[in-house]
Design a protein around this motif. Structure first.
Motif, mmCIF file in Angstrom:
data_model
loop_
_atom_site.group_PDB
_atom_site.id
_atom_site.type_symbol
_atom_site.label_atom_id
_atom_site.label_comp_id
_atom_site.label_asym_id
_atom_site.label_seq_id
_atom_site.Cartn_x
_atom_site.Cartn_y
_atom_site.Cartn_z
ATOM 1 N N THR A 440 1.059 -0.780 0.393
ATOM 2 C CA THR A 440 -0.165 -0.137 -0.034
ATOM 3 C C THR A 440 0.489 1.296 -0.126
ATOM 4 N N ASP A 441 0.629 1.728 -0.981
ATOM 5 C CA ASP A 441 1.463 3.307 -1.070
ATOM 6 C C ASP A 441 0.470 4.724 0.144
ATOM 7 N N LEU A 442 1.100 4.529 0.671
ATOM 8 C CA LEU A 442 0.297 5.533 1.595
ATOM 9 C C LEU A 442 1.416 7.363 1.853
ATOM 10 N N ARG A 443 2.270 7.428 0.762
ATOM 11 C CA ARG A 443 2.989 8.315 0.322
ATOM 12 C C ARG A 443 2.177 9.896 0.981
ATOM 13 N N SER A 444 1.549 9.998 0.986
ATOM 14 C CA SER A 444 0.167 11.681 0.834
ATOM 15 C C SER A 444 -0.157 11.347 1.966
ATOM 16 N N LEU A 445 0.176 10.611 3.282
ATOM 17 C CA LEU A 445 -0.103 10.665 4.255
ATOM 18 C C LEU A 445 0.748 11.088 5.571
ATOM 19 N N GLU A 446 1.605 11.859 5.264
ATOM 20 C CA GLU A 446 3.199 11.404 5.475
ATOM 21 C C GLU A 446 2.838 11.881 6.985
ATOM 22 N N GLY A 447 3.610 11.852 7.751
ATOM 23 C CA GLY A 447 3.727 11.164 9.100
ATOM 24 C C GLY A 447 3.066 10.416 9.824
ATOM 25 N N TYR A 448 2.275 9.618 8.774
ATOM 26 C CA TYR A 448 1.167 7.933 9.497
ATOM 27 C C TYR A 448 1.925 6.963 9.838
ATOM 28 N N HIS A 449 1.865 6.121 11.136
ATOM 29 C CA HIS A 449 2.657 5.536 11.559
ATOM 30 C C HIS A 449 1.655 4.442 12.003
ATOM 31 N N LEU A 450 2.094 3.219 11.511
ATOM 32 C CA LEU A 450 1.132 1.717 11.720
ATOM 33 C C LEU A 450 0.892 0.811 13.396
ATOM 34 N N GLU A 451 -0.213 1.774 13.450
ATOM 35 C CA GLU A 451 -1.076 1.764 14.457
ATOM 36 C C GLU A 451 -1.592 0.561 15.530
ATOM 37 N N GLU A 452 -2.246 -0.511 14.248
ATOM 38 C CA GLU A 452 -2.252 -2.166 14.763
ATOM 39 C C GLU A 452 -3.153 -2.883 13.546
ATOM 40 N N HIS A 453 -2.987 -3.919 13.134
ATOM 41 C CA HIS A 453 -3.331 -4.619 11.920
ATOM 42 C C HIS A 453 -4.160 -5.841 12.918
ATOM 43 N N ILE A 454 -5.414 -5.735 12.510
ATOM 44 C CA ILE A 454 -6.765 -6.681 13.212
ATOM 45 C C ILE A 454 -7.065 -7.754 12.611
ATOM 46 N N VAL A 455 -7.385 -8.695 12.253
ATOM 47 C CA VAL A 455 -7.707 -10.056 11.618
ATOM 48 C C VAL A 455 -8.641 -10.228 12.087
ATOM 49 N N LEU A 456 -9.531 -11.328 11.551
ATOM 50 C CA LEU A 456 -10.412 -12.077 11.672
ATOM 51 C C LEU A 456 -10.159 -13.459 11.228
ATOM 52 N N GLU A 457 -9.470 -14.438 10.738
ATOM 53 C CA GLU A 457 -9.780 -15.368 9.825
ATOM 54 C C GLU A 457 -9.761 -16.432 10.835
ATOM 55 N N SER A 458 -10.425 -18.132 10.130
ATOM 56 C CA SER A 458 -10.465 -19.379 10.198
ATOM 57 C C SER A 458 -10.039 -20.318 8.791
ATOM 58 N N ASN A 459 -9.324 -21.389 9.216
ATOM 59 C CA ASN A 459 -9.263 -22.233 8.358
ATOM 60 C C ASN A 459 -10.864 -23.291 8.035
ATOM 61 N N ASP A 460 -11.785 -23.184 9.180
ATOM 62 C CA ASP A 460 -13.357 -23.560 8.892
ATOM 63 C C ASP A 460 -13.704 -22.354 8.250
ATOM 64 N N MET A 461 -14.635 -22.642 7.519
ATOM 65 C CA MET A 461 -15.235 -21.985 6.910
ATOM 66 C C MET A 461 -16.801 -21.788 7.922
ATOM 67 N N MET A 482 5.801 -0.680 8.262
ATOM 68 C CA MET A 482 6.014 0.653 7.253
ATOM 69 C C MET A 482 7.222 0.829 7.179
ATOM 70 N N GLU A 483 7.651 2.038 5.687
ATOM 71 C CA GLU A 483 8.728 2.040 5.167
ATOM 72 C C GLU A 483 8.878 3.050 4.238
ATOM 73 N N ASP A 484 9.586 4.466 4.333
ATOM 74 C CA ASP A 484 8.982 5.251 3.203
ATOM 75 C C ASP A 484 7.875 5.209 2.752
ATOM 76 N N GLY A 485 6.402 5.142 3.642
ATOM 77 C CA GLY A 485 5.557 5.592 2.960
ATOM 78 C C GLY A 485 4.643 4.438 2.001
ATOM 79 N N LYS A 486 5.250 3.548 2.386
ATOM 80 C CA LYS A 486 4.843 2.302 1.801
ATOM 81 C C LYS A 486 4.512 1.560 2.620
ATOM 82 N N MET A 487 2.906 0.681 2.499
ATOM 83 C CA MET A 487 3.202 -0.555 4.159
ATOM 84 C C MET A 487 2.486 -1.673 3.139
#
Length: 503
Positions: A440-461, A482-487
């Motif tokens: 993900t290119d996020l270079r327009s959002l300068e100064g933003y850092h990764l706060e959290e990544h939440i997931v809902l997942e299961s091997n059993d549908m 995140m690195e240099d505005g890209k995640m």
């Protein structure tokens, strides 16, 4: 591993989200009201008989508006039966769901419940068996301050201040032959037009919703919208949309593609609204109220059989779908679709809220309340999807299913809350076999850092939650960097992801 690319730029604005797209719906149907939100005598209930644990979960969902009292129920609803001294209220045959309605909970009690839930009412009026006068009387009862027949009746009932209900639905699914008082498009258009004109004479500040098609497959769609809005365009603010989906063929890949049908449905209704606007040389846009949407198919056959063979019970267990993991994924995809159309979809109601095709369930006979799988995508969207929707530019692999072509592996949208300086990316990997790397290119959002990544997942549908154990729950993961505005993010196969960034 497959790879997708996305660019998010704060200049690519769709619209500010109207918080009312995270609305819900409570109908006098099954155990939604009685044994759902209301259980007097239960140790878990408060002094008014409302379940405190259910209220806590509703507040967790942060639902800003709730449609009431139906639904099909409203087309034979006599609102006067639901107000005044409880002991004097009659029990009626409820024709939509072939149940008994005791009227122990009515307009004033539900308004009190909404206050506790931090929500507001979207009221539906009966245009099936009643009409203009009844709608006006109900509006006067709800919104007029006093000194008239129905406002003074409200005051005598112990409610001094007006309810000030601002959103009113002009009937429900009037195109459907299952509806009590079903109308053809010209009959409904004229009735809705005259009802709307009269209601706005009483309270010009209200917003009115004209009935749209009951679903995408109705034989009169979209002619119904074009014809009825020809009558109501000058007097209403919204047209309604309803749509439910189900995995009827047990084909998960095709099931997860159904949000594309929802997207096309929305685009078609927008086009029809704009056609009417052009035809009338109008200046205003008719916006959309997607006031019934969800997954619904698990119990339909059993419910139909029960209502046919054993009718006339109080709060029978109807439409109590038990949702699995893949249902939660489609709910997440439908929420992403609603957000993508935030410029025209200004209200939406997940149908419903408690016990009836619902994210919240209560055990029968006063047992505990619990969260279904679909609770969590809705909670995430309502909690973090407030702000400006940004249009992502996406490159993604695609796949075909039995009924759909070029289904994108990645479905995603971003919401930028400028006031809180937060960005939230909602993303579903619709590929059921392979994980995905998302750049993900996020270079327009300068100064933003990764706060959290939440997931809902299961091997059993097909895995479900229950009162005894919630097996499907979101969890924080370390799968984004995140690195240099890209995640770079890793989205596991068939997963719901919420990636939050902060300045």
């Amino acid at each position: 591993m497959k790879q997708a690319k996305m660019m998010i730029d704060k200049a690519f604005k769709i619209s500010e989200v109207d918080k009312r797209i995270y609305g819900s719906f409570i109908e006098h149907l099954g155990r939604a009201v009685y044994d759902g939100i209301y259980q007097p005598g239960n140790p878990l209930s408060d002094e008014d008989g409302f379940r405190k644990d259910v209220l806590e979960m509703v507040r967790e969902l942060n639902v800003p508006i709730v449609r009431y009292p139906g639904g099909n129920f409203v087309s034979n609803f006599f609102w006067e039966d639901s107000v005044g001294p409880v002991e004097e209220r009659p029990t009626r045959l409820e024709l939509a769901w072939r149940s008994l309605e005791t009227n122990k909970i009515g307009l004033n009690e539900f308004s009190k419940w909404l206050e506790k839930a931090n929500s507001e009412m979207m009221m539906a009026v009966n245009l099936g068996t009643r009409g203009v006068a009844d709608a006006c009387n109900l509006l006067e009862y709800c919104n007029h301050p006093g000194g008239t027949k129905y406002s003074d009746m409200r005051i005598r009932h112990g409610v001094k201040d007006p309810h000030n209900v601002k959103v009113w639905c002009l009937g429900n699914e009037m195109d459907g032959d299952w509806q009590v008082g079903h109308k053809n498009m010209h009959e409904y258009g004229r009735l809705a037009q005259e009802t709307a004109k009269a209601m706005k004479l009483i309270d010009p500040s209200i917003e009115l919703v004209s009935c749209g098609s009951s679903n995408l497959d109705m034989p009169t769609f979209p002619e119904w919208e074009a014809t009825t809005l020809g009558y109501t365009y000058d007097h209403v603010d919204f047209v309604s949309m309803h749509q439910y989906y189900g995995n009827l063929n047990n084909d998960t890949e095709d099931f997860l593609a159904l949000s594309d049908d929802m997207d096309q449905f929305i685009r078609s209704v927008i086009a029809t609204c704009d056609f009417v606007k052009a035809k009338k040389r109008g200046k205003k846009d008719i916006n959309l109220s997607f006031d019934e949407w969800n997954v619904w198919f698990h119990t339909r056959e059993a419910d139909d059989e029960f209502m046919e063979k054993d009718p006339w019970h109080i709060a029978p267990p109807l439409l109590e779908d038990q949702y699995n993991f893949e249902d939660a994924l489609l709910v997440g995809l439908m929420l992403i679709t609603l957000m993508k159309h935030a410029d025209r979809v200004k209200m939406a109601c997940m149908a419903q809220l408690v016990n009836v095709i619902a994210p919240i369930m209560t055990e029968k006979d006063g047992g505990k309340a619990w969260r279904q799988t679909i609770f969590y995508p809705f909670m995430h969207a309502s909690r973090y999807g407030r702000g400006m929707v940004l249009q992502p530019v996406i490159e993604t692999p695609v796949h075909d299913t039995k009924e759909h072509e070029n289904v994108t592996d990645l479905s995603s949208v971003a919401v930028w809350n400028q006031e809180k300086e937060e960005l939230t990316i909602f993303a579903v990997n619709r590929n059921t076999k392979e994980d995905m790397e998302l750049i993900t290119d996020l270079r327009s959002l300068e100064g933003y850092h990764l706060e959290e990544h939440i997931v809902l997942e299961s091997n059993d549908m097909k895995i479900c939650n229950s009162a005894g154990e919630e097996l499907v729950m979101p969890k924080p993961v370390q799968r984004s960097t995140m690195e240099d505005g890209k995640m770079t993010s890793m989205l596991t196969k068939a997963s719901w992801n919420v990636i939050r960034l902060k300045k």
